[in-house]
Scaffold this motif. Structure first.
Motif, PDB file in Angstrom:
ATOM      1  N   ASP A 225       1.143   9.982  18.690  1.00 30.39           N
ATOM      2  CA  ASP A 225       0.653  10.341  17.094  1.00 30.39           C
ATOM      3  C   ASP A 225       2.208  10.017  16.267  1.00 30.39           C
ATOM      4  OD1 ASP A 225      -2.125  10.404  17.874  1.00 30.39           O
ATOM      5  OD2 ASP A 225      -2.580  13.141  17.489  1.00 30.39           O
ATOM      6  N   ALA A 226       2.847  10.438  16.455  1.00 30.30           N
ATOM      7  CA  ALA A 226       4.297  10.851  15.964  1.00 30.30           C
ATOM      8  C   ALA A 226       4.461   9.807  15.941  1.00 30.30           C
ATOM      9  CB  ALA A 226       5.172  12.325  16.469  1.00 30.30           C
ATOM     10  N   ILE A 227       4.606   9.128  16.423  1.00 31.65           N
ATOM     11  CA  ILE A 227       5.174   7.351  16.629  1.00 31.65           C
ATOM     12  C   ILE A 227       4.963   6.400  15.476  1.00 31.65           C
ATOM     13  CG2 ILE A 227       5.952   5.554  17.580  1.00 31.65           C
ATOM     14  CD1 ILE A 227       6.371   7.232  19.906  1.00 31.65           C
ATOM     15  N   ASP A 228       3.113   7.179  15.877  1.00 31.05           N
ATOM     16  CA  ASP A 228       1.415   5.848  15.277  1.00 31.05           C
ATOM     17  C   ASP A 228       2.228   6.419  13.204  1.00 31.05           C
ATOM     18  OD1 ASP A 228      -0.824   4.389  14.623  1.00 31.05           O
ATOM     19  OD2 ASP A 228      -1.295   6.247  14.691  1.00 31.05           O
ATOM     20  N   LEU A 229       2.355   7.795  13.471  1.00 25.97           N
ATOM     21  CA  LEU A 229       2.453   8.021  12.083  1.00 25.97           C
ATOM     22  C   LEU A 229       3.229   8.307  11.095  1.00 25.97           C
ATOM     23  CD1 LEU A 229       0.296  11.314  12.147  1.00 25.97           C
ATOM     24  CD2 LEU A 229      -0.017   9.824  10.553  1.00 25.97           C
ATOM     25  N   GLY A 230       4.565   7.451  12.217  1.00 26.05           N
ATOM     26  CA  GLY A 230       6.044   6.932  11.646  1.00 26.05           C
ATOM     27  C   GLY A 230       6.321   7.991  11.756  1.00 26.05           C
ATOM     28  N   LEU A 231       6.498   9.365  11.714  1.00 23.80           N
ATOM     29  CA  LEU A 231       7.237  10.827  12.009  1.00 23.80           C
ATOM     30  C   LEU A 231       8.952  10.465  11.933  1.00 23.80           C
ATOM     31  CD1 LEU A 231       5.110  12.310  11.245  1.00 23.80           C
ATOM     32  CD2 LEU A 231       5.713  13.852  12.077  1.00 23.80           C
ATOM     33  N   THR A 232       9.456  11.070  11.206  1.00 23.25           N
ATOM     34  CA  THR A 232      10.826  11.592  11.840  1.00 23.25           C
ATOM     35  C   THR A 232      11.791  12.191  11.631  1.00 23.25           C
ATOM     36  OG1 THR A 232      11.561  10.604   9.298  1.00 23.25           O
ATOM     37  CG2 THR A 232      11.818   8.855  11.037  1.00 23.25           C
ATOM     38  N   GLY A 233      12.897  12.449  11.980  1.00 20.72           N
ATOM     39  CA  GLY A 233      13.398  14.545  12.006  1.00 20.72           C
ATOM     40  C   GLY A 233      12.727  14.984  12.959  1.00 20.72           C
ATOM     41  N   PRO A 234      13.385  16.235  13.156  1.00 18.48           N
ATOM     42  CA  PRO A 234      12.938  17.213  13.467  1.00 18.48           C
ATOM     43  C   PRO A 234      11.399  17.228  14.106  1.00 18.48           C
ATOM     44  CG  PRO A 234      13.854  18.299  12.118  1.00 18.48           C
ATOM     45  CD  PRO A 234      14.035  16.841  11.550  1.00 18.48           C
ATOM     46  N   ASN A 235      10.884  17.283  12.813  1.00 24.26           N
ATOM     47  CA  ASN A 235       9.179  17.304  13.191  1.00 24.26           C
ATOM     48  C   ASN A 235       8.723  16.430  14.497  1.00 24.26           C
ATOM     49  OD1 ASN A 235       8.734  18.572  11.444  1.00 24.26           O
ATOM     50  ND2 ASN A 235       8.468  17.112   9.782  1.00 24.26           N
TER      51      ASN A 235
ATOM     52  N   ASN B 170       6.364  12.067   6.382  1.00 26.85           N
ATOM     53  CA  ASN B 170       5.586  12.896   6.884  1.00 26.85           C
ATOM     54  C   ASN B 170       4.471  13.978   7.628  1.00 26.85           C
ATOM     55  OD1 ASN B 170       7.915  12.449   8.855  1.00 26.85           O
ATOM     56  ND2 ASN B 170       9.100  14.207   8.151  1.00 26.85           N
ATOM     57  N   LEU B 171       4.753  13.964   5.080  1.00 24.79           N
ATOM     58  CA  LEU B 171       2.803  14.854   5.724  1.00 24.79           C
ATOM     59  C   LEU B 171       2.320  13.741   5.658  1.00 24.79           C
ATOM     60  CD1 LEU B 171       3.791  15.716   1.157  1.00 24.79           C
ATOM     61  CD2 LEU B 171       2.707  17.159   3.799  1.00 24.79           C
ATOM     62  N   GLN B 172       1.803  12.602   6.009  1.00 25.35           N
ATOM     63  CA  GLN B 172       0.672  12.111   6.412  1.00 25.35           C
ATOM     64  C   GLN B 172      -0.047  12.654   7.365  1.00 25.35           C
ATOM     65  OE1 GLN B 172       0.361   7.591   5.992  1.00 25.35           O
ATOM     66  NE2 GLN B 172       2.569   7.345   5.681  1.00 25.35           N
TER      67      GLN B 172
ATOM     68  N   VAL C 181      -3.838  -9.775  -2.685  1.00 24.40           N
ATOM     69  CA  VAL C 181      -4.335  -8.943  -1.591  1.00 24.40           C
ATOM     70  C   VAL C 181      -3.584  -9.358  -0.107  1.00 24.40           C
ATOM     71  CG1 VAL C 181      -6.876  -8.784  -0.854  1.00 24.40           C
ATOM     72  CG2 VAL C 181      -7.097  -9.265  -3.452  1.00 24.40           C
ATOM     73  N   VAL C 182      -3.411  -8.733   0.458  1.00 27.89           N
ATOM     74  CA  VAL C 182      -3.363  -8.924   1.255  1.00 27.89           C
ATOM     75  C   VAL C 182      -3.983  -7.727   2.834  1.00 27.89           C
ATOM     76  CG1 VAL C 182      -0.760  -8.588   3.185  1.00 27.89           C
ATOM     77  CG2 VAL C 182      -0.501  -8.419   0.907  1.00 27.89           C
ATOM     78  N   GLU C 183      -4.021  -8.461   3.872  1.00 25.67           N
ATOM     79  CA  GLU C 183      -4.291  -7.688   5.142  1.00 25.67           C
ATOM     80  C   GLU C 183      -3.564  -6.339   5.164  1.00 25.67           C
ATOM     81  OE1 GLU C 183      -7.273  -8.003   6.762  1.00 25.67           O
ATOM     82  OE2 GLU C 183      -7.809 -10.200   5.768  1.00 25.67           O
ATOM     83  N   SER C 184      -4.449  -4.604   5.702  1.00 25.86           N
ATOM     84  CA  SER C 184      -3.819  -3.719   5.936  1.00 25.86           C
ATOM     85  C   SER C 184      -4.020  -3.822   6.524  1.00 25.86           C
ATOM     86  CB  SER C 184      -5.549  -2.941   5.601  1.00 25.86           C
ATOM     87  OG  SER C 184      -4.770  -1.635   5.936  1.00 25.86           O
ATOM     88  N   VAL C 185      -2.676  -2.896   7.635  1.00 22.92           N
ATOM     89  CA  VAL C 185      -2.032  -2.855   8.648  1.00 22.92           C
ATOM     90  C   VAL C 185      -2.291  -1.584   9.468  1.00 22.92           C
ATOM     91  CG1 VAL C 185      -0.193  -4.765   8.862  1.00 22.92           C
ATOM     92  CG2 VAL C 185       0.649  -2.742   7.950  1.00 22.92           C
ATOM     93  N   VAL C 186      -3.457  -0.627   8.939  1.00 24.07           N
ATOM     94  CA  VAL C 186      -3.561   1.007   8.729  1.00 24.07           C
ATOM     95  C   VAL C 186      -3.712   0.397  10.266  1.00 24.07           C
ATOM     96  CG1 VAL C 186      -4.498   2.552   8.407  1.00 24.07           C
ATOM     97  CG2 VAL C 186      -3.952   1.567   6.489  1.00 24.07           C
ATOM     98  N   SER C 187      -4.836  -0.846  10.727  1.00 19.68           N
ATOM     99  CA  SER C 187      -5.387  -0.038  12.015  1.00 19.68           C
ATOM    100  C   SER C 187      -4.200  -0.437  13.077  1.00 19.68           C
ATOM    101  CB  SER C 187      -5.996  -1.176  11.708  1.00 19.68           C
ATOM    102  OG  SER C 187      -5.894  -2.581  11.861  1.00 19.68           O
ATOM    103  N   VAL C 188      -2.656  -0.935  12.895  1.00 19.45           N
ATOM    104  CA  VAL C 188      -1.562  -1.009  13.967  1.00 19.45           C
ATOM    105  C   VAL C 188      -1.083  -0.242  13.670  1.00 19.45           C
ATOM    106  CG1 VAL C 188       0.048  -1.992  14.271  1.00 19.45           C
ATOM    107  CG2 VAL C 188      -2.124  -3.452  12.835  1.00 19.45           C
ATOM    108  N   TRP C 189      -0.790   0.347  12.439  1.00 19.09           N
ATOM    109  CA  TRP C 189       0.027   1.805  12.434  1.00 19.09           C
ATOM    110  C   TRP C 189      -0.435   2.583  11.645  1.00 19.09           C
ATOM    111  CZ3 TRP C 189       3.193  -3.168  11.691  1.00 19.09           C
ATOM    112  CH2 TRP C 189       3.401  -3.552  12.449  1.00 19.09           C
ATOM    113  N   SER C 190      -0.917   4.196  12.014  1.00 18.24           N
ATOM    114  CA  SER C 190      -1.271   4.449  10.643  1.00 18.24           C
ATOM    115  C   SER C 190      -1.192   5.211  10.105  1.00 18.24           C
ATOM    116  CB  SER C 190      -2.182   6.506  11.024  1.00 18.24           C
ATOM    117  OG  SER C 190      -1.764   5.955  12.719  1.00 18.24           O
ATOM    118  N   THR C 191       0.598   5.000   9.596  1.00 21.94           N
ATOM    119  CA  THR C 191       1.716   6.097   8.747  1.00 21.94           C
ATOM    120  C   THR C 191       1.462   4.616   7.478  1.00 21.94           C
ATOM    121  OG1 THR C 191       4.034   5.698   8.226  1.00 21.94           O
ATOM    122  CG2 THR C 191       3.618   4.366  10.019  1.00 21.94           C
ATOM    123  N   ALA C 192       0.995   3.185   7.789  1.00 17.98           N
ATOM    124  CA  ALA C 192       0.316   2.213   6.497  1.00 17.98           C
ATOM    125  C   ALA C 192      -0.190   3.315   5.787  1.00 17.98           C
ATOM    126  CB  ALA C 192       0.606   0.506   7.110  1.00 17.98           C
TER     127      ALA C 192
END
Ligand code: SF4
Ligand code: SF4
Ligand code: SF4
Lengths: 344, 168, 188, 145, 204, 410, 165, 102
Positions: F229-239, F378-380, E93-104
């Motif tokens: 938002d784009a940075i937060d979502l980790g988007l890259t490239g043309p998007n 990107n799909l996220q 189990v690890v802490e989730s970092v979604v709250s920091v970067w939603s891309t996680a």
């Protein structure tokens, strides 16, 4: 009335009905083919060319294939409505063919099968019926994509029906008739209405695109969103009826456009600008009419393969917020101009 | 019996049959479609009465527009009535024929007395667009505007009623 | 281009009734001329499937550009791409929703056998759950190869006894002698 | 008693109608005679929803907007009917009294008629009954994290 | 880059361990309990505004068995930083970092799906790649490439079940220095069955 | 009834909400995996309120082929064909990125000619990918013909690929430390004719779409994504660039001699579908520019490293010399001898940042190879982009994201 | 500035639509881009990678010595190779002892990657230009040694490796 | 058998009217009630047209035209009310609606 006179008369009717069917069922499949060929050419392709010489047998292969295909009626559909819906799409188009002035007259016979006085009203009334087919198809399929497709398309059809009516009022004001033959005769003597009523012609053209579900208004069919709209659950010839119905409607739309704005069977010079006295002129009139229709069909196809599609709300907005007021303005202008001329 | 009569009987019997079907079919969509069909036969009767314009209006407005709205509503609500709608409605079953009968018996003598039933053939009226609508736009100007007002009211009412309530 | 393995298919069977043969041929011809694909584009092969619809190769010439996404209206399912287990049920479902008579082309290595993906997630050939009629080799097959596969399927349709099988939902029996594979086309 | 000429076009129309209905019946029934016998199984009979079983048991619903459009359609269809009739008669009626018309009155009638209905149209327009895209007027919702 | 690591060390002390620089890449190990704080700190204080990648790693046989690798990126400074968190197998189990970067979000779901590492505080930790109900975690080292039998989801009627893929004796993997290098060469074996047996033995 | 096991990834609260409230116009529909506008096997579950999208759940994994697991069971060289099939719209670029990643692990630098050829590969891939992306996007909004015009040019790219590597698009062209073969002599003239013809098509597409109000109405202010938002979502490239963030790995961390080229990185202002389209169009033009420079300045010299431990020896030598033969056997059976260590290398692919995280324990096989597919990330953004729009906008948004499931699911 | 501003005319829809229609119209009379596959001849470009096949040398001898490198490297493991002794009764160049007993390439697996050709130390396997292979059964597409040799034919080899050994 | 005349049309109209009435009284689905109403209106229209035809004057048909127009408005409003009610109550059984009154 003599008995054999009656028989001959009804035989003639039969012949005319059959002729109408034959012509329709020759033109409609080749409209489909024209679509496939023209779109191929526009896209630098060849198009169907291996079924028969130049691929001319393709539509027949397709149609017969549909005849021989398993006819799935899924359990979840509402059977009766599911079965009648496709016919309701095809019927109106077929019926309108009977009203079309295909030509002036061939010998003693008029080329219009049913020359009903207020013909345009009949056209309106009949074409209102394809809405039923589409709504029922969507509803009877009892599944989400068809349902959404059906309802959308129904809303689209009825919205644009209003605009069609309004855009044509200006025409009726000029010709003072709802009869299609009379309209053609008017144009034969006064010049084509497209020159006198360009705005009405444009509005009508746009409405017709919407009414026949053609791009840029091809929403119900919009493959990219609703897979293929209201006819997803249809297979076999039932689907074929939708398919043919679409093209038959397109053909009707083109014929109407030709009849109302482009002089119908007439050409602006003698001997083609008056009802035919000799048979070859009569035949030529039919040919002219079909040729003009073919040109309009080409425009339909051409536009479809050029423009992107509207979004649904934009399409409804266009109908209600742009075309509707424009049509009213056009009516008023026409009214004032005609009024100033004292109605003459 | 002339052909005219035959067609009349065909249309009117079909019309009444459709009416009955409207009444008894348990499914609202079926009822609606029978109603559409009955409008068609009614339009046929109008044609027989040489009310050509009205026949077309009938189809255009009733069958082409009003019934579409009906269908929309049926689908929107997707409401299913019990299949046994006729049960336990004794009052209605007795009342309906009674009311209809009373109405007819009341009306017929009036009609008889007014002499409307005796018609001279030469007075026939042909209901073409021109014949019907010319009086509308020359004599009945006020009703036209009143109709417009009613339509306006309906528009506003419909829009207000159809508006989406703001969610709590 | 020369065809290395010629396929004898124009010689119809002698022992069969001439009329039946004629009708067979007619129905076969109808079905082969109007094969609307259900483009089951799953992965990279789908790009070549698209390409074969585009201008250079133009599958429309065979009357097969009517790509119906609704299974109810399609005749031949072209499985183009890697079929994973997660996707298998869906592919099968769409196959079952297609009306008979129907055919299936496995386009490319993945669809034919799992291809380069010998792994836990990939079905090792769609023939594990679909009756495949024609396999096309390649990763991806060139559009020409797809067209060749399509022609191969047409040959199969032409070799089937459709008339006696008109009412049967099962695939028509095929005269195996007329179908000798594999077909190998060498380019220049 | 009734001259048939009056009805002739309608009879023709009826003939066409019968023929067309006949054709439709053939078209709808023939494939089930010619084509393969229908087979049924649970999957074949299920609705197509991109290859998965249909989501969610709720019946499909559509927006009440569609209803409003259908309603507006009826009302404006009446407008169209009146206007079409008016349009056909217009040139006859606009003539001055002497020539058998009623002069500009006929235009005024129509203009008033149109104005009244246009009020309804504009009202519907303003109140958003003709707009589908309601999101613009609303703050955008936060998507699910 | 060193400045950042120094800053981290100053703030978190012994929770941070430095990884050797390799091909110009920097990384630190982070104690499992602190990962969320470290991430938040790195985002807010050090400008690592982007989470480029998040990946699970299985070191079967080592302790702790799993690792989670975070790859951070700073758009302003154009720098990468790698964080490595060890995760023991018995409490993955690890802490989730979604709250920091939603891309996680998806990255963590993928790590969960593929390795079975849970992320505490993740809004919707479900399988993302394999279907719900799939019993294995495919990228674990003890999971064979060919796969293990499993049921397909109930929605996939008629499509059979998961069967291991035939390996035809492959994959013929050889790593320098490992014992099996010669044995795994195909020429040693004559029959497919024999090869499969060897492959099985070696657990490939 | 829906199968709940299959829906388990939708949070239960949302599901309950959708099921309750019978008078609401809510409806849950499935879009994909077999749907014309989901570009492959993406499945999206939509919750609609009338025509409005109120919830979006993308469901991926329908194309998960186990690439990462396969990579752990293969030598580095054997994995090259698999990289073709990640972003299968731009295999050449994937090949390059992968080769560069492994070379970074090995600490190898390739000759300049090789770098230039790789730049040509990358840019060709970018052009072909963007052409298809724009074509499909146009098809999604109804302009089918644009797709065919784009495909026509793409066909020429395929011709180039065929000349270059012998395959239309699964090229597997790079090798660790070099390439599969040198540029064939007929390649450059072919490329030049292609470059001459391409601008016309780009202009044609431009003419059909860019100022067409139907298209603009469908894309402008649709699917807006702010830079944050784009940075937060980790988007890259043309998007990402469409949202106004100027981040391009070719400029930020130049690889493969990109620093020697003169080009611009187009960025958008609003971050809507229209911007994403415009950025891609402009990138095609910039790629043309890069290609011109590459053709002009293509250096002579070796096209692979001359290290028998890394690059397969020349065929003639293998056939004649024992030593080379042994090298050949070593490389093939044992793989390259990579040092233990961990590297991450990413390249600016047409879809965004394609990264390879390679953890090596030494030897010819990676211990772990993680592929960071740009589409996966990107799909996220999909829920963020779609919620609040109409269903019809879904197609435009999906088209404008230009994802490919191969690298999303891997 | 990337975002063009629509002019008033653009906003009217029609001019742009007409311009688009002109664009598409211009394509109608153009030469078709289509290459009509079975009829029209075309050239495969470059060193096209078609199906892998086995070759014989000028002397008509199978070149493969079943070293199994190709089997080893083949990513999808499409090659199955059964090593065997050369039939010494028909010696052509006696120094080679091995020859595959059977050599199977599963064409449904092969991805035409060319790695086998690349690694073969004998130049015994080549990717010829067989670009379209289709079959009705999966087994049909498993090409055995005979089929592969039939497809491969003779390779005119400039370096005759075994000649002088 | 006598030739068809006004009285026949009136009989049909009366029967139709009765059917409509029955629909209103018997059916409990508000939509069906509405349909009954439409039947009634049409019955009236038929009578009017018949009168006008046999009476030789336009008024009957003019009136019928107006009736159709008004009927459209009535349907629109009526159905709008039903829809609005349904959206609040999720039922369109008239009896239930009645019970709401008391
Ligand atoms: S066969 Fe090759 S190209 Fe086709 S889907 Fe499989 S990997 Fe992709
Ligand atoms: S083909 Fe070449 S590589 Fe393969 S076994 Fe024979 S000699 Fe070895
Ligand atoms: S071409 Fe590639 S896949 Fe085919 S046999 Fe050779 S190495 Fe194997």
């Amino acid at each position: 009335m003599h008995l054999d006179g009656v028989i001959v008369e009804w035989l003639l009717v039969l012949v005319r009905v059959i002729a109408l069917f034959v012509i329709t069922f020759l033109i409609v499949p080749y409209t489909v083919m024209a679509e496939r060929w023209v779109c191929a050419w526009i896209q630098d392709r060849v198009g169907p060319n291996r079924t028969g010489p130049f691929g001319i047998m393709q539509p027949w292969a397709d149609a017969l294939k549909l005849f021989l295909k398993e006819d799935i009626v899924p359990h979840h559909v509402r059977k009766v409505y599911y079965v009648i819906a496709p016919t309701l799409v095809f019927l109106p188009a077929l019926l309108t063919m009977a009203l079309m002035p295909w030509g002036s007259n061939l010998g003693p016979m008029s080329c219009v099968l049913a020359d009903i006085g207020p013909g345009m009203l009949v056209v309106f009334a009949v074409s209102a019926f394809s809405v039923y087919g589409i709504v029922l198809a969507g509803w009877a399929s009892n599944s989400k994509y068809p349902f959404l497709g059906g309802v959308r398309s129904a809303a689209q059809l009825i919205s644009y029906e209003v605009c069609i009516g309004l855009s044509l009022v200006a025409i009726f004001m000029q010709t003072q008739t709802l009869n299609l033959t009379q309209t053609v005769l008017y144009q034969a003597s006064h010049g084509w209405l497209v020159w006198q009523q360009p705005l009405a012609a444009l509005l009508f053209l746009i409405c017709m695109f919407a009414e026949t579900n053609r791009a840029p208004f091809d929403f119900p069919e919009a493959e990219q969103e609703l897979v293929s709209g209201y006819n997803i659950e249809y297979s076999s010839l039932k689907f074929g009826l939708f398919f043919l119905g679409e093209y038959a409607n397109m053909m009707v739309a083109s014929m109407l456009l030709v009849t109302l704005f482009f002089g119908g069977w007439s050409l602006p010079f003698a001997p083609f600008n008056a009802p035919a006295q000799v048979w070859w002129v009569g035949l030529a009139h039919v040919a002219i009419f079909i040729a003009k229709t073919a040109c309009m069909l080409f425009v339909y196809i051409w536009v479809r393969w050029t423009v992107p599609r509207f979004r649904y709300d934009q399409l409804m907005g266009l109908g209600w917020k742009v075309l509707f007021p424009l049509a009213l303005v056009n009516i008023l202008i026409t009214a004032v101009v005609l009024g100033l001329r004292g109605g003459a | 019996m002339t052909a005219y009569d035959a067609i009349f009987w065909f249309f009117s019997l079909a019309l009444l049959l459709c009416g009955v079907l409207v009444l008894i079919s348990p499914n609202a969509v079926a009822s609606g479609l029978y109603l559409v069909l009955s409008f068609f036969f009614l339009a046929g009767l109008y044609v027989l009465l040489e009310a050509f314009f009205l026949a077309l209006i009938q189809i255009l407005v009733y069958a082409g527009a009003i019934m579409v709205l009906f269908l929309f509503v049926i689908m929107l609500l997707d409401f299913r009535e019990s299949r046994h709608w006729w049960r336990g409605n004794l009052l209605g079953w007795l009342g309906a024929p009674l009311a209809a009968g009373t109405l007819l018996t009341a009306l017929l003598p009036i009609l008889k007395r007014s002499g409307a039933l005796a018609v001279a053939p030469e007075q026939w009226f042909e209901g073409t667009l021109e014949n019907v609508m010319t009086p509308v736009f020359t004599r009945y100007l006020l009703p036209v505007e009143v109709t417009a007002l009613i339509l306006l009211a309906a528009t506003i009412g419909g829009v207000v009623l159809g508006r989406k309530e703001t969610k709590p | 281009m020369k065809q290395l393995t010629p396929v004898a298919f124009d010689t119809r069977m002698e022992q069969r009734d001439v009329i039946v043969t004629r009708l067979d041929a007619a129905i076969d011809w109808i079905r082969k001329s109007s094969c609307w694909p259900q483009p089951m584009g799953l992965a990279c092969c789908a790009i070549e499937l698209m390409a074969s619809g585009a201008a250079r190769f133009d599958i429309a010439r065979f009357g097969a550009e009517v790509m119906r996404f609704s299974p109810r209206q399609s005749d031949v399912m072209i499985v183009a791409g890697t079929c994973t287990y997660k996707m298998a049920g869906i592919t099968r479902r769409i196959w079952e929703q297609m009306p008979s008579p129907k055919w299936c082309i496995a386009m490319g290595a993945c669809a034919s056998s799992g291809g380069m993906y010998r792994s836990y997630a990939v079905v090792q050939g769609v023939d594990n759950f679909l009756p495949v009629d024609v396999y096309i080799s390649g990763c991806p097959p060139r559009p020409e190869a797809l067209l060749e596969g399509f022609i191969t399927l047409q040959k199969k349709i032409m070799a089937s006894k459709q008339f006696g099988n008109l009412w049967s939902p099962d695939p028509a029996p095929v005269d195996e002698r007329l179908l000798k594979g594999p077909i190998v086309i060498r380019g220049e | 008693m009734h001259p048939a000429e009056h009805f002739w076009p309608f009879i023709m129309f009826g003939v066409m109608l019968v023929a067309a209905i006949g054709f439709s019946i053939i078209a709808v029934t023939l494939p089930s005679i010619l084509g393969p016998r229908k087979t049924h199984n649970a999957i074949k009979d299920s609705a197509y929803e991109c290859g998965l079983p249909a989501e969610s048991g709720t019946p499909p619903r559509f927006s009440v907007k569609f209803y409003v459009v259908a309603m507006l359609f009826i009302l404006f269809d009446i407008e169209v009917v009146f206007l079409v009739a008016w349009g056909v008669l217009y040139r006859k009626l606009i003539r001055p009294e002497a020539a058998g018309g009623i002069g500009w009155t006929v235009l005024i009638v129509a203009v008033v008629f149109l104005l009244i209905l246009e009020a309804g149209h504009i009202y519907a327009w303003r109140s958003g009954a003709l707009d589908w895209a309601s999101w613009r007027s609303r703050p955008q919702k936060e998507p699910r994290a | 880059m060193h400045a950042t690591i120094e800053k981290l060390k100053a703030k978190f002390g012994a929770e941070i361990g430095e990884l050797p620089e390799f091909r110009g890449e920097f990384g630190v190990t982070v104690a499992r309990a602190k990962i969320l704080d470290v991430c938040r700190f790195l985002k807010t204080e050090c400008g690592f505004d982007m989470l480029t990648d998040l990946s699970g790693v299985d070191n079967l046989g080592a302790e702790p068995r799993f690792e989670v690798h975070y790859l951070l990126y700073s758009l302003t400074r154009r720098q990468h930083l790698r964080l490595v968190v060890g995760v023991p197998a018995d409490a993955a189990v690890v802490e989730s970092v979604v709250s920091v970067w939603s891309t996680a979000d998806w990255h963590e779901r993928e790590a969960f799906d593929m390795f079975g590492i849970s992320f505490r505080g993740h809004p919707n930790l479900t399988r993302i790649i394999m279907w719900e109900g799939y019993p294995h975690h495919p990228l674990r080292k003890d999971f064979p490439l060919a796969g293990l039998p499993a049921e397909l989801p109930a929605t996939a009627q008629n499509a059979g079940a998961v069967q291991p893929a035939p390996m035809e004796g492959g994959p013929f993997v050889a790593s320098i220095g490992t014992a099996g290098a010669t044995r795994r060469e195909p020429r040693v074996h004559d029959t497919a069955a024999e090869r499969d047996a060897t492959a099985q033995q070696e657990g490939i | 009834m829906p199968d709940l096991r299959d829906m388990a990834w939708i949070d239960s609260a949302a599901r309950a909400q959708a099921a309750a409230d019978p008078s609401a116009e809510r409806m849950v529909i499935n879009m994909g995996p077999q749907h014309p506008s989901t570009h492959g096997v993406l499945r999206i579950v939509l919750e609609l309120d009338g025509e409005e999208v109120i919830n979006v759940w993308p469901d991926i994994g329908y194309l998960h082929r186990g690439d990462e697991k396969i990579a752990e069971n293969m030598t580095y060289t054997q994995f090259i064909p698999y990289t073709d099939r990640l972003d299968y719209l731009a295999p050449l670029a994937n090949n390059v990125a992968y080769a560069l990643a492994v070379e970074k692990l090995l600490g190898v630098d390739v000759p300049r000619r090789c770098k230039y050829i790789r730049v040509i590969c990358c840019e060709l891939a970018r052009i072909s990918s963007h052409l298809l992306g724009i074509g499909c996007y146009a098809m999604d909004v109804g302009a089918t013909t644009v797709f065919f015009y784009a495909m026509r040019q793409r066909e020429l790219v395929h011709d180039l690929c065929e000349t270059l590597s012998g395959a239309r698009f699964t090229t597997a062209y790079t090798r660790i430390g070099g390439l599969m073969n040198d540029l064939p002599p007929e390649f450059l003239p072919l490329l030049q004719t292609f470059l001459k013809g391409l601008p016309a098509t780009v202009a044609e597409i431009d003419g059909l779409l860019t100022r067409n109000r139907i298209f603009v109405d469908r894309t402008k202010n649709i699917g807006v994504l702010s830079a944050a938002d784009a940075i937060d979502l980790g988007l890259t490239g043309p998007n990402l660039r469409a949202s106004g963030v100027e981040f391009d790995l070719r400029k930020a961390h130049p690889y493969s001699a990109y620093e020697e080229f003169d080009f611009e990185v187009p960025v958008g202002t609003v971050g809507d579908c229209y911007d994403r389209y415009l950025v891609r169009m402009e990138e095609i033009r910039q790629s043309i520019r890069i290609l011109h420079q590459a053709v002009e300045r293509l250096p002579d010299g070796p096209w692979h490293v001359d290290d028998p431990k890394i690059f397969l020896p020349r065929k003639e030598k293998v056939l004649t010399k024992m030593e080379e033969l042994i090298h050949q056997f070593m490389i093939v059976t044992e793989g390259l001898n990579a040092p233990p260590g961990e590297i991450y290398f990413s390249a600016e692919n047409p879809k965004g940042e394609l990264g390879f995280l390679i953890i090596s324990r030494g030897g010819g096989v990676p211990h772990r190879l993680k592929i960071r597919g740009p589409s996966f990330v990107n799909l996220q953004a999909l829920p963020k982009l779609c919620i609040g729009h109409m269903v019809s906008d879904m197609t435009a948004i999906l088209g404008s994201l230009d994802f490919v499931m191969g690298e999303c699911d891997r | 500035m990337l975002r063009p501003k629509l002019t008033f005319l653009d906003r009217l829809y029609l001019p742009q639509i007409l311009a688009g229609m002109w664009t598409t119209l211009k394509h109608i009379p153009r030469r078709r881009f289509t290459r009509q596959y079975p009829e029209e001849k075309f050239k495969l470009l470059g060193k096209y990678r078609g199906a892998p096949v086995l070759v014989r040398n000028q002397a008509g001898q199978v070149k493969c010595v079943s070293c199994q490198l190709c089997e080893f490297v083949c990513p999808p493991k499409a090659i199955r190779l059964f090593p065997g002794q050369r039939d010494q009764a028909a010696p052509v160049e006696a120094k080679i002892e091995k020859e595959p007993q059977d050599f199977v390439i599963d064409m449904t697996r092969c991805i035409y990657c060319g790695m086998c050709e690349e690694v073969c130390p004998e130049q015994a396997i080549f990717l010829k230009k067989d670009f379209a292979i289709a079959g009705y059964k999966r087994t049909e597409l498993q090409f055995h040694k005979d089929k592969l040799l039939e497809l491969g034919g003779v390779h005119e080899d400039p370096i005759c490796k075994w000649k002088n050994k | 058998m006598m030739h068809v005349g006004l009285i026949h049309y009136l009989a049909v109209s009366g029967a139709l009217f009765a059917l409509g009435l029955a629909c209103i009284v018997l059916r409990r689905n508000a939509l069906l009630v509405f349909m009954g109403l439409e039947l009634n209106l049409n019955a009236a229209n038929l009578a009017l047209v018949a009168f006008s035809r046999y009476g030789g004057h336009a008024e009957g048909q003019v009136l019928a035209t107006f009736i159709i127009a008004i009927a459209a408005a009535e349907v629109a409003i009526g159905l709008a009310i039903i829809v609005a009610l349904f959206r609040r109550r999720a039922t369109i059984v008239t009896d239930l609606l009645r019970s709401l009154k008391g």
